[in-house]
Scaffold this motif. Structure first.
Motif: not given
Length: 227
Positions: A149-150, A152-154, A156-157
């Motif tokens: 999840v982390e 994926w968020r990174r 995306k950012r």
């Protein structure tokens, strides 16, 4: 007198039986009772076999159909006519190859109880191993879930930041093209593309010079004093 009365009674009795048969024939069949009446009135014709002169096909004759030359048809003839068919009972037994095939099929489709129990145990063991492996995989993936999840968020950012930078760069290039040419330029036009290629070439040259300067500064710096 007595004879005429006997004839009249016989005729009346025959008429009664005939009427009974006719009524039974036209009686509507309904439910279980109708089925019983049909069964009771069923009178099949006897199977007439010509045991004196049975039909035995000539296997040497070319006109005899091939299916009448098979061992299966021989068994059928022997079952119908017996010894009158002229077929030796010993020839009706399966050959060693056919017997092995029958035994193999029997073992495959009707195995002994011990074999069936072993097969059931092996199947249950295999299903248990598959279930445990699946549970282990799920547990491992759940343990990796926070990191996934982390990441994926990174990503995306980073994608959002890259898109923002590309948009800002495009805006800057359009402003520079307007300043250079004195009017708004289509970003798909050859002039704009040539200008972008020229600017990118200059930026690469500047980066290359900057790297060389840093490398020269590191080389020219005095080594740290050793204590």
């Amino acid at each position: 007198m007595a004879a005429s009365m006997l004839v009249q009674r016989t005729a009346a009795l025959c008429g009664t039986f005939k009427g009974f048969s006719l009524s039974r024939a036209i009686l509507p069949v309904s439910g279980h009772r109708g089925f019983l009446l049909q069964t009771a009135s069923y009178n099949p014709k006897p199977l007439r076999l010509n045991l004196r002169d049975p039909y035995i096909p000539d296997k040497e004759n070319n006109k005899t159909p091939e299916w009448q030359k098979t061992a299966r048809y021989d068994r059928k003839l022997f079952g119908r006519y017996g010894s009158a068919s002229g077929i030796a009972p010993a020839s009706l037994w399966p050959s060693p190859e056919e017997l092995e095939k029958i035994i193999a099929e029997e073992r495959e489709w009707h195995p002994p109880l011990e074999v069936m129990l072993k097969n059931i145990e092996a199947k249950e063991k295999e299903e248990t191993e598959k279930r445990l492996a699946k549970e282990k995989l799920i547990a491992a993936n759940m343990a990796k879930m926070p990191k996934m999840v982390e990441d994926w968020r990174r990503e995306k950012r980073e994608a959002k930041q890259k898109l923002k930078e590309e948009k800002a760069r495009k805006t800057r290039l359009l402003a520079e093209a307007r300043e250079r040419f004195g009017y708004n330029v289509d970003p798909r036009s050859p002039k704009f593309l040539e200008m972008v290629a020229e600017i990118e070439k200059e930026e690469k040259k500047k980066k290359k010079l900057l790297k060389r300067r840093l490398r020269e500064e590191q080389t020219a710096a005095p080594p740290a004093a050793q204590s």
